[in-house]
Design an enzyme around this catalytic site. Structure first.
Site, mmCIF file in Angstrom:
data_model
loop_
_atom_site.group_PDB
_atom_site.id
_atom_site.type_symbol
_atom_site.label_atom_id
_atom_site.label_comp_id
_atom_site.label_asym_id
_atom_site.label_seq_id
_atom_site.Cartn_x
_atom_site.Cartn_y
_atom_site.Cartn_z
ATOM 1 C CD1 TRP A 94 6.172 23.101 -9.878
ATOM 2 C CD2 TRP A 94 4.328 22.391 -10.430
ATOM 3 N NE1 TRP A 94 6.202 21.966 -11.292
ATOM 4 C CE2 TRP A 94 4.681 21.797 -11.500
ATOM 5 C CE3 TRP A 94 2.792 22.508 -10.458
ATOM 6 C CZ2 TRP A 94 4.611 20.603 -11.803
ATOM 7 C CZ3 TRP A 94 2.810 21.343 -11.408
ATOM 8 C CH2 TRP A 94 2.291 20.333 -12.274
ATOM 9 C CG ASP B 85 0.264 20.550 -5.734
ATOM 10 O OD1 ASP B 85 -0.282 18.795 -5.910
ATOM 11 O OD2 ASP B 85 0.591 21.158 -7.117
ATOM 12 C CE LYS C 85 7.954 15.112 -7.330
ATOM 13 N NZ LYS C 85 8.380 15.982 -7.794
HETATM 14 N N1 PGU Z 1 2.791 20.206 -7.729
HETATM 15 C C1 PGU Z 1 4.038 20.928 -7.256
HETATM 16 C C2 PGU Z 1 3.955 21.278 -6.092
HETATM 17 C C3 PGU Z 1 5.388 19.399 -7.274
HETATM 18 O O1 PGU Z 1 5.493 19.752 -7.285
HETATM 19 C C4 PGU Z 1 5.125 19.037 -8.970
HETATM 20 C C5 PGU Z 1 6.788 18.208 -9.893
HETATM 21 C C6 PGU Z 1 3.431 18.503 -8.852
HETATM 22 C C7 PGU Z 1 2.869 19.224 -8.939
HETATM 23 C C8 PGU Z 1 3.536 17.326 -10.619
HETATM 24 O O2 PGU Z 1 3.930 16.163 -10.227
HETATM 25 P P1 PGU Z 1 3.005 15.323 -10.984
HETATM 26 O O3 PGU Z 1 4.926 14.452 -11.700
HETATM 27 O O4 PGU Z 1 2.558 15.541 -12.117
HETATM 28 O O5 PGU Z 1 2.352 14.019 -10.192
HETATM 29 N N2 PGU Z 1 7.345 19.254 -9.760
HETATM 30 C C9 PGU Z 1 8.601 18.544 -9.699
HETATM 31 C C10 PGU Z 1 8.280 17.799 -10.590
HETATM 32 C C11 PGU Z 1 8.480 18.300 -12.347
HETATM 33 C C12 PGU Z 1 7.826 19.288 -12.753
HETATM 34 O O6 PGU Z 1 8.079 20.000 -13.083
HETATM 35 O O7 PGU Z 1 7.183 18.573 -13.242
HETATM 36 C C13 PGU Z 1 9.260 19.969 -9.939
HETATM 37 O O8 PGU Z 1 10.721 19.632 -10.056
HETATM 38 O O9 PGU Z 1 9.788 20.863 -9.368
#
Ligand code: PGU
Length: 421
Positions: free
Chosen positions: A150, A231, A267
């Site tokens: 990510w 995570d 999510k």
């Molecule tokens: N860890 C991972 C692996 C993730 O994919 C995401 C969110 C988070 C943590 C953080 O999510 P929180 O909203 O803080 O609980 N990833 C999504 C959402 C958009 C972003 O980049 O924040 C994504 O599209 O990759």
């Protein structure tokens, strides 16, 4: 008297052409959230947003779970509820229930009071607080993150004060796990190094180790004293089952060793904008856990003082009530199933169309995303010509796709791979 005029220009204003910030340069948009910014600006009626990992219904609409609406109603109708500050560590019930959710109700670590859990600002905030704690109190400041991962991980941990290195994870030729590379890189890491692991539904690749591979990773990490930092942003979203998606974490907790876990309810409960999550640190003893928690408070207090009350109250209301919990698992499974169904539909449609390439990875990958293998040039083409928005690494959010938009996406992919190799 002129010098006391409160609206007189500041002495530096003239130098910078009117603003003291005139030399601030325009920053680029975020690689993931910026996709939504571009999508919102596009007037095309056929546009599709497959960038951000956010669940949409078959009608392409955001979904508020019914169980969340019910919990909110209960909260609103309870006159005893007030808006006082929460403690620095957040809502106590929420913390206990969150630890149970990820580690399992019968976890010895919980029963022995060896877990320090603090409510944080969703997954990102939990990672950041965990990172800052490690930078202050852990002897090895290097964290290994998977390649790729990510996009926010390196930024979060660097700003927390850790030094970020990567370990091999994904093999583009097999579109699967580079297990040999992963083991080799973790073997070469300095003893004690921190290792960031995606608990399930790896973002962006959709490739997870098998349970057997997790066991080998665990043995290697424990033998070298590497510290796991999980995570967990997609518990329940990968398989549709909350316990199955927590198995990797539970294997590491079952051996009695220490680890950190960042949980997000963005999510799996659809609470994106409520910013609700938890950081848990599993320790060797209750005594250590108490001291760790006291230091977590010192990290949190000057950062945002204490977390917001609403989202955590929704989660606690659902997790502590048998019936609401059950309703949640059904709604969660329905979201996971719709995503799995979209994978099959996209795969079938590409095959039926005769689009060159082996697209079986679409149905093999797990979780919210498909790592398509499309390159940046092809992505740019699809956005420009077909108004399909996705991240430049070729990741698409399957949760943003519906039966209605599959044919349009297939047209775009077909054109991209046949016109530009
Ligand atoms: N860890 C991972 C692996 C993730 O994919 C995401 C969110 C988070 C943590 C953080 O999510 P929180 O909203 O803080 O609980 N990833 C999504 C959402 C958009 C972003 O980049 O924040 C994504 O599209 O990759």
């Amino acid at each position: 008297m002129a010098s006391q005029n409160p609206i007189a220009p500041s002495p530096a204003a003239g130098i910078y052409g009117g603003s003291v910030f005139a030399n601030v340069v325009q920053a680029p948009e975020d690689p993931i959230l910026g996709v939504t910014v571009a999508y919102n600006k596009d007037p095309s009626p056929v546009k599709v947003n497959l960038g951000v990992g956010a669940y949409r219904t078959e009608e392409g609409k955001p979904l508020v779970l019914n169980v969340v609406r019910r919990a909110e109603q209960l909260l609103v109708n309870d006159p005893s509820r007030v808006k006082e500050y929460l403690p620095i560590t957040g809502l106590a019930d929420f913390n206990k229930l969150s630890a149970k959710l990820i580690f399992g109700a019968d976890s010895p670590a919980i029963q022995e009071n060896r877990v320090a859990t603090v409510q944080c600002l969703s997954g990102t905030g939990s990672l950041r607080v965990g990172g800052e704690f490690l930078a202050r109190h852990y002897h090895e400041r290097t964290i290994y993150i998977p390649q790729p991962t990510w996009g926010n991980h390196p930024k979060v941990f660097t700003l927390a004060g850790l030094s970020v290195k990567t370990y091999r994870y994904y093999d583009p030729t097999t579109r699967g796990l580079n297990f040999e590379g992963l083991l080799a890189d973790l073997s070469a890491a300095p003893p004690g190094a921190i290792v960031l692991l995606h608990a399930c539904a790896h973002n962006p690749t959709g490739v997870d180790p098998t349970l057997d591979q997790w066991e080998q990773i665990r043995l290697l990490m424990r033998s070298k004293g590497l510290l796991p930092f999980f995570d967990s942003a997609y518990q329940g979203f990968a398989s549709g089952n909350l316990d199955a998606d927590a198995q990797s974490v539970r294997m590491f907790v079952a051996d009695g060793g220490e680890c950190l876990t960042a949980q997000s309810y963005a999510k799996n409960m659809g609470l994106y904008g409520e910013r609700v999550g938890a950081l848990s640190i599993v320790c060797k003893s209750a005594d250590v856990a108490t001291r760790v928690e006291s230091q977590l408070k010192l990290v949190i207090r000057p950062m945002y003082s204490n977390p917001p009350i609403h989202g955590a109250s929704i989660v606690a209301t659902i997790l502590k009530d048998r019936e609401l919990y059950h309703e949640w698992t059904i709604e969660l499974k329905a979201m996971a199933d719709r995503i799995i169904n979209m994978r099959q539909q996209l795969f079938d449609a590409l095959r039926a169309r005769g689009t060159p390439g082996d697209w079986s990875h679409i149905i093999k990958q797990i979780g919210m995303f498909t790592f398509t293998g499309l390159n940046t040039e092809q992505v740019t083409f699809m956005t420009k010509e077909y108004h399909i928005y996705m991240t430049s690494d070729g990741r698409i959010s399957m949760a943003g796709l519906s039966s209605k938009t599959v044919p349009h996406l297939v047209d775009a992919i077909h054109a991209a791979v046949t016109r530009m190799k």
